[in-house]
Design a protein around this motif. Sequence first.
Motif, PDB file in Angstrom:
ATOM      1  N   ALA A   5      -6.277 -10.477  54.904  1.00 47.52           N
ATOM      2  CA  ALA A   5      -6.878 -10.238  53.597  1.00 47.52           C
ATOM      3  C   ALA A   5      -5.791  -9.979  52.565  1.00 47.52           C
ATOM      4  O   ALA A   5      -4.858  -9.203  52.804  1.00 47.52           O
ATOM      5  N   THR A   6      -5.932 -10.629  51.411  1.00 50.87           N
ATOM      6  CA  THR A   6      -4.908 -10.551  50.365  1.00 50.87           C
ATOM      7  C   THR A   6      -5.516 -10.116  49.038  1.00 50.87           C
ATOM      8  O   THR A   6      -5.078  -9.148  48.432  1.00 50.87           O
ATOM      9  N   THR A   7      -6.518 -10.842  48.558  1.00 52.78           N
ATOM     10  CA  THR A   7      -7.245 -10.428  47.366  1.00 52.78           C
ATOM     11  C   THR A   7      -8.682 -10.087  47.760  1.00 52.78           C
ATOM     12  O   THR A   7      -9.174 -10.508  48.804  1.00 52.78           O
ATOM     13  N   ALA A   8      -9.341  -9.321  46.911  1.00 51.52           N
ATOM     14  CA  ALA A   8     -10.666  -8.799  47.233  1.00 51.52           C
ATOM     15  C   ALA A   8     -11.764  -9.809  46.934  1.00 51.52           C
ATOM     16  O   ALA A   8     -11.611 -10.690  46.090  1.00 51.52           O
TER      17      ALA A   8
ATOM     18  N   SER B 107     -29.388  -5.876  41.281  1.00 48.48           N
ATOM     19  CA  SER B 107     -28.991  -7.262  41.535  1.00 48.48           C
ATOM     20  C   SER B 107     -27.514  -7.286  41.902  1.00 48.48           C
ATOM     21  O   SER B 107     -26.685  -6.720  41.186  1.00 48.48           O
ATOM     22  N   ILE B 108     -27.201  -7.912  43.036  1.00 44.86           N
ATOM     23  CA  ILE B 108     -25.810  -8.083  43.471  1.00 44.86           C
ATOM     24  C   ILE B 108     -25.589  -9.568  43.706  1.00 44.86           C
ATOM     25  O   ILE B 108     -26.170 -10.158  44.622  1.00 44.86           O
ATOM     26  N   VAL B 109     -24.781 -10.178  42.850  1.00 41.80           N
ATOM     27  CA  VAL B 109     -24.551 -11.621  42.909  1.00 41.80           C
ATOM     28  C   VAL B 109     -23.115 -11.891  43.359  1.00 41.80           C
ATOM     29  O   VAL B 109     -22.159 -11.507  42.662  1.00 41.80           O
ATOM     30  N   PRO B 110     -22.903 -12.524  44.503  1.00 43.16           N
ATOM     31  CA  PRO B 110     -21.540 -12.846  44.948  1.00 43.16           C
ATOM     32  C   PRO B 110     -20.849 -13.772  43.950  1.00 43.16           C
ATOM     33  O   PRO B 110     -21.435 -14.757  43.492  1.00 43.16           O
ATOM     34  N   ALA B 111     -19.617 -13.438  43.616  1.00 47.02           N
ATOM     35  CA  ALA B 111     -18.854 -14.260  42.678  1.00 47.02           C
ATOM     36  C   ALA B 111     -17.676 -14.943  43.381  1.00 47.02           C
ATOM     37  O   ALA B 111     -17.544 -16.160  43.350  1.00 47.02           O
ATOM     38  N   TYR B 112     -16.822 -14.150  44.042  1.00 46.56           N
ATOM     39  CA  TYR B 112     -15.645 -14.687  44.718  1.00 46.56           C
ATOM     40  C   TYR B 112     -15.559 -14.079  46.110  1.00 46.56           C
ATOM     41  O   TYR B 112     -15.873 -12.903  46.303  1.00 46.56           O
ATOM     42  N   ASP B 113     -15.112 -14.873  47.071  1.00 44.08           N
ATOM     43  CA  ASP B 113     -14.851 -14.351  48.407  1.00 44.08           C
ATOM     44  C   ASP B 113     -13.484 -13.681  48.444  1.00 44.08           C
ATOM     45  O   ASP B 113     -12.650 -13.877  47.547  1.00 44.08           O
ATOM     46  N   MET B 114     -13.234 -12.898  49.497  1.00 45.06           N
ATOM     47  CA  MET B 114     -11.886 -12.374  49.700  1.00 45.06           C
ATOM     48  C   MET B 114     -10.971 -13.506  50.144  1.00 45.06           C
ATOM     49  O   MET B 114     -11.399 -14.419  50.856  1.00 45.06           O
ATOM     50  N   THR B 115      -9.736 -13.483  49.662  1.00 44.75           N
ATOM     51  CA  THR B 115      -8.755 -14.487  50.079  1.00 44.75           C
ATOM     52  C   THR B 115      -8.127 -14.030  51.387  1.00 44.75           C
ATOM     53  O   THR B 115      -7.550 -12.937  51.450  1.00 44.75           O
ATOM     54  N   ILE B 116      -8.246 -14.850  52.408  1.00 45.62           N
ATOM     55  CA  ILE B 116      -7.715 -14.531  53.731  1.00 45.62           C
ATOM     56  C   ILE B 116      -6.576 -15.504  54.045  1.00 45.62           C
ATOM     57  O   ILE B 116      -6.805 -16.714  54.176  1.00 45.62           O
ATOM     58  N   ASN B 117      -5.368 -14.979  54.150  1.00 47.98           N
ATOM     59  CA  ASN B 117      -4.242 -15.803  54.567  1.00 47.98           C
ATOM     60  C   ASN B 117      -4.275 -15.970  56.082  1.00 47.98           C
ATOM     61  O   ASN B 117      -4.308 -14.975  56.820  1.00 47.98           O
TER      62      ASN B 117
END
Length: 437
Positions: A219-222, A332-342
């Motif tokens: 995991a790198t970014t959230a 309401s919880i709307v996914p925007a971006y996934d976590m970046t996984i190296n």
Amino acid sequence: MSALCIAMLSFASQASVQPTTLEEQAFTRATQVEQQMIEWRRDIHQHPELGEQEIRTSKLVADHLNKLGLEVHTGIGRTGVVGILQGAKPGPTVALRADMDALPVKEPAGLPFASTARGTYHGQQVPVMHACGHDTHTAMLMATAQILAGMRDSLPGKVMFIFQPAEEGSSLVKGGEGRRWGAQLMLQEGLFDKLKPDAVFAVHVMPGPSGQLSWRSGATTASSDDLSIKVVGRQGHGGMPWNTVDPVVTSAQVIGGLQTVVSRRTNLTQSPAVITVGMINGGSAPNIVPENVEMAGTIRTYDPAVRAQVAHDVKLTSEKIAESAGATAQVSIVPAYDMTINNDQLTERMAPVLKRAAHGNVATTPLVGASEDFSFFAGKVPGLYFYLGVTPHGQDPATAAPNHNPKFFVDEQALIVGARAMSGLAVGFLSEQAAQQ
């Protein structure tokens, strides 16, 4: 077994990438294109464009790739550009990505190429600036394309150059359930369907010692989820609150309760989490208890299981606190971006390339609370996302203006390190994988 699993097993069974003549050629060619790269960067910086409006930038990129003799595709993800370089020898495919969009930020005067541009952001006229460094990303990938195009007779396999729009989101339409932009939209439109790369790489400039490369495995970014809560009570006179259900007081209790989701319900030894309420709006007069209060915020996590649990707990906590006050909470919880996984194996194998590109000036980056839609590319194929320090020598990176700040400043001498890294990763990965086939 999925192609991704096979690729991961393949990575795990291979040693770190060793220096090759191709890498040396790439590094030499990077020096030759350095000044042109800086000129591209200054031109793009002076003419920034918001997400999904990168018309001029896309044309600049497409014209350059066409001159290099690449197979060029435009209009992917609305304004994205993709160039395909076919090496003379058979081999795998590697993807390199740069984002092109700017931000609704006003740039202070001072630079001879400072932006004075204005654009339309969600219907409003705003100043526009490359305050996150995407101008450098585009210029570095343009340079990398020129470096590798000059080496095509020696390259095994293909290189996919992805110039992506709207990493910061669409400037045309606000996000929401089912709305796609940037990397997600490019994938939705079939970017990896006809030609799926075996790995994908990207670099992002950040405050840090100039020319230093940093990265981490895993995991790198959230991840980023958009949170909105509407607390509905019963309106009435502020002097007689017993005749009302006060959504203002209830909202304060909800905000306090949300912090216990992290501090008391999330296993922080497993993975961090952040819940921030950044907006709250309600009421029309000081002596009126309003009917409702609306809040908006963001949820950041680094693990899919933690992400799901936090979302569940946020909804439960908000609803039950509101219920205890006689109010209701609409969450309401709307996914925007996934976590970046190296990818661990890919990162381990390619680390020596990054060290050589930076002449040993490398570091391990901590977890980053920001989000990145490179995560969607890295969710499809093994990926490696790394950082390039651009704080000028003699300045403390800890006090340098961060990304998204109007005073964010880039030391252009660092850009050659980024070009060396991207071209080195491409030739290193292609050579290593071709040798295994």
